[in-house]
Design a protein around this motif. Structure first.
Motif, mmCIF file in Angstrom:
data_model
loop_
_atom_site.group_PDB
_atom_site.id
_atom_site.type_symbol
_atom_site.label_atom_id
_atom_site.label_comp_id
_atom_site.label_asym_id
_atom_site.label_seq_id
_atom_site.Cartn_x
_atom_site.Cartn_y
_atom_site.Cartn_z
ATOM 1 N N LYS A 67 13.391 -51.882 3.199
ATOM 2 C CA LYS A 67 14.123 -53.051 2.729
ATOM 3 C C LYS A 67 15.546 -53.038 3.285
ATOM 4 N N GLU A 68 16.184 -51.898 3.238
ATOM 5 C CA GLU A 68 17.549 -51.766 3.764
ATOM 6 C C GLU A 68 17.595 -52.069 5.256
ATOM 7 N N ILE A 69 16.578 -51.608 5.985
ATOM 8 C CA ILE A 69 16.515 -51.877 7.430
ATOM 9 C C ILE A 69 16.398 -53.375 7.686
ATOM 10 N N VAL A 70 15.553 -54.043 6.918
ATOM 11 C CA VAL A 70 15.382 -55.492 7.077
ATOM 12 C C VAL A 70 16.696 -56.217 6.794
ATOM 13 N N LEU A 71 17.378 -55.836 5.734
ATOM 14 C CA LEU A 71 18.650 -56.478 5.393
ATOM 15 C C LEU A 71 19.705 -56.258 6.476
ATOM 16 N N THR A 72 19.652 -55.090 7.118
ATOM 17 C CA THR A 72 20.636 -54.754 8.150
ATOM 18 C C THR A 72 20.341 -55.459 9.465
ATOM 19 N N LYS A 73 19.061 -55.557 9.823
ATOM 20 C CA LYS A 73 18.677 -56.018 11.157
ATOM 21 C C LYS A 73 18.347 -57.508 11.256
ATOM 22 N N VAL A 74 18.110 -58.157 10.124
ATOM 23 C CA VAL A 74 17.678 -59.564 10.174
ATOM 24 C C VAL A 74 18.733 -60.457 9.536
ATOM 25 N N PRO A 75 19.537 -61.152 10.330
ATOM 26 C CA PRO A 75 20.546 -62.049 9.767
ATOM 27 C C PRO A 75 19.899 -63.184 8.972
ATOM 28 N N GLY A 76 20.491 -63.495 7.833
ATOM 29 C CA GLY A 76 20.029 -64.629 7.037
ATOM 30 C C GLY A 76 18.933 -64.309 6.052
ATOM 31 N N VAL A 77 18.401 -63.108 6.055
ATOM 32 C CA VAL A 77 17.336 -62.776 5.116
ATOM 33 C C VAL A 77 17.929 -62.531 3.732
ATOM 34 N N THR A 78 17.273 -63.051 2.714
ATOM 35 C CA THR A 78 17.751 -62.839 1.346
ATOM 36 C C THR A 78 17.267 -61.476 0.841
ATOM 37 N N GLU A 79 17.946 -60.970 -0.156
ATOM 38 C CA GLU A 79 17.556 -59.681 -0.715
ATOM 39 C C GLU A 79 16.170 -59.767 -1.352
ATOM 40 N N MET A 80 15.877 -60.920 -1.968
ATOM 41 C CA MET A 80 14.554 -61.090 -2.583
ATOM 42 C C MET A 80 13.458 -61.066 -1.523
ATOM 43 N N LEU A 81 13.684 -61.783 -0.419
ATOM 44 C CA LEU A 81 12.685 -61.819 0.643
ATOM 45 C C LEU A 81 12.511 -60.433 1.277
ATOM 46 N N ALA A 82 13.617 -59.738 1.504
ATOM 47 C CA ALA A 82 13.544 -58.397 2.085
ATOM 48 C C ALA A 82 12.750 -57.465 1.177
ATOM 49 N N ASP A 83 12.955 -57.594 -0.131
ATOM 50 C CA ASP A 83 12.227 -56.757 -1.078
ATOM 51 C C ASP A 83 10.736 -57.088 -1.048
ATOM 52 N N GLN A 84 10.389 -58.387 -1.005
ATOM 53 C CA GLN A 84 8.982 -58.786 -0.960
ATOM 54 C C GLN A 84 8.311 -58.298 0.323
ATOM 55 N N ILE A 85 9.021 -58.444 1.433
ATOM 56 C CA ILE A 85 8.470 -58.002 2.719
ATOM 57 C C ILE A 85 8.168 -56.501 2.689
ATOM 58 N N ALA A 86 9.116 -55.718 2.200
ATOM 59 C CA ALA A 86 8.936 -54.261 2.142
ATOM 60 C C ALA A 86 7.745 -53.897 1.252
ATOM 61 N N ARG A 87 7.593 -54.593 0.127
ATOM 62 C CA ARG A 87 6.485 -54.300 -0.775
ATOM 63 C C ARG A 87 5.135 -54.680 -0.156
ATOM 64 N N ILE A 88 5.077 -55.845 0.481
ATOM 65 C CA ILE A 88 3.818 -56.292 1.083
ATOM 66 C C ILE A 88 3.423 -55.364 2.228
ATOM 67 N N VAL A 89 4.391 -55.011 3.077
ATOM 68 C CA VAL A 89 4.100 -54.128 4.210
ATOM 69 C C VAL A 89 3.610 -52.770 3.716
ATOM 70 N N ARG A 90 4.232 -52.276 2.653
ATOM 71 C CA ARG A 90 3.809 -50.980 2.106
ATOM 72 C C ARG A 90 2.359 -51.043 1.634
ATOM 73 N N SER A 91 1.993 -52.129 0.940
ATOM 74 C CA SER A 91 0.619 -52.245 0.435
ATOM 75 C C SER A 91 -0.373 -52.407 1.595
ATOM 76 N N ILE A 92 0.032 -53.126 2.653
ATOM 77 C CA ILE A 92 -0.857 -53.319 3.800
ATOM 78 C C ILE A 92 -1.092 -51.999 4.536
ATOM 79 N N ARG A 93 -0.064 -51.166 4.627
ATOM 80 C CA ARG A 93 -0.212 -49.874 5.320
ATOM 81 C C ARG A 93 -1.179 -48.932 4.599
ATOM 82 N N GLN A 94 -1.430 -49.198 3.339
ATOM 83 C CA GLN A 94 -2.356 -48.344 2.591
ATOM 84 C C GLN A 94 -3.819 -48.720 2.835
ATOM 85 N N LEU A 95 -4.041 -49.839 3.564
ATOM 86 C CA LEU A 95 -5.403 -50.251 3.897
ATOM 87 C C LEU A 95 -5.920 -49.451 5.097
#
Length: 262
Positions: free
Chosen positions: A179-207
């Motif tokens: 989440k921190e990486i997304v917030l640092t590297k992607v201009p304009g991303v909201t904290e809520m969106l960054a948190d959702q992205i990190a959570r979804i990616v984590r769940s997908i990696r477990q597949l």
């Protein structure tokens, strides 16, 4: 700035191993900028040989010199000494790093792509920081390069190579870190969106996927969602953009089913 010392250059060879796209190559790039050193990169691939990694002779130029001196009084020994000189030597990344008079970070990227036999080209450099050229002799490093090797673990590296390196396994980041990486590297991303992205990616990696999403693909997905004007992602938006995050249709289908179930 006052009170701050110049960074000291770490010495040694460092082998970073782990999944594709977790930032192994980026480490070398960041450290080269931090040290103010030139980055010399050898991208490894199947079939890489000495002429592409170390050096080769400029045969066309050598032939022209031989033809030019054919009618001269020069002996063959004189001509041979002339054509096997620096003027006719084409340096490749490994030799270029050894001969550099300025500080260098040498990146040997994806070393596991080369054959085991080709690893032998690296051993002299990693142990003695020198290159042996039969026609010229041994060329020793003017400045000891800082060497980074990366591996995606597609095959086991030789013991001889690993013995010459400090080893570090680099895995996918923890959810908060991503989440921190997304917030640092992607201009304009909201904290809520960054948190959702990190959570979804984590769940997908477990597949059970053919290829789990890398950090760089997480960032690509985040940039895509920002360009689409998404501040908070829902399941349908996630499924519609999974092709940015995943590279196989079977993986996309599995992830879409996971998102639907959630």
């Amino acid at each position: 700035r006052a009170g701050l010392r110049e960074p000291e250059k770490p010495i040694g060879n460092y082998l970073f191993a782990g999944p594709t796209g977790v930032g192994k190559t980026e480490v070398a790039k960041v450290i080269s900028r931090w040290l103010g050193a030139e980055l010399i990169r050898l991208q490894c691939y199947e079939g890489l040989d000495e002429s592409k990694a170390l050096y080769e002779w400029n045969y066309k130029k050598q032939l022209l010199r031989i033809q030019a001196e054919r009618n001269s009084d020069s002996s063959w020994e004189d001509i041979e000494t002339d054509i096997f000189s620096d003027e006719f030597l084409l340096t490749r990344p490994l030799l270029e790093a050894i001969r550099s008079e300025d500080p260098v970070v040498l990146l040997i990227d994806e070393v596991d792509r080369v054959e085991v036999e080709t690893e032998a080209l690296l051993l002299e450099i990693l142990s003695d920081y020198q290159v042996s050229i039969p026609e010229l002799g041994t060329i020793e490093a003017t400045q000891i390069p800082l060497v980074f090797l990366t591996s995606n673990n597609t095959r086991e590296l030789s013991e001889a190579l690993k013995r010459r390196c400090l080893f570090l396994h680099v895995d996918y980041p923890q959810m908060d870190r991503e989440k921190e990486i997304v917030l640092t590297k992607v201009p304009g991303v909201t904290e809520m969106l960054a948190d959702q992205i990190a959570r979804i990616v984590r769940s997908i990696r477990q597949l059970d996927l053919k290829k789990s999403p890398s950090v760089s693909e997480t960032l690509d997905w985040a940039r895509t969602l920002v360009l689409l004007g998404v501040d908070s992602i829902d399941a349908e938006q996630a499924k519609e953009t999974l092709h940015v995050l995943l590279k196989y249709q079977s993986d996309i289908a599995k992830a879409a089913k996971e998102l639907s179930d959630d």
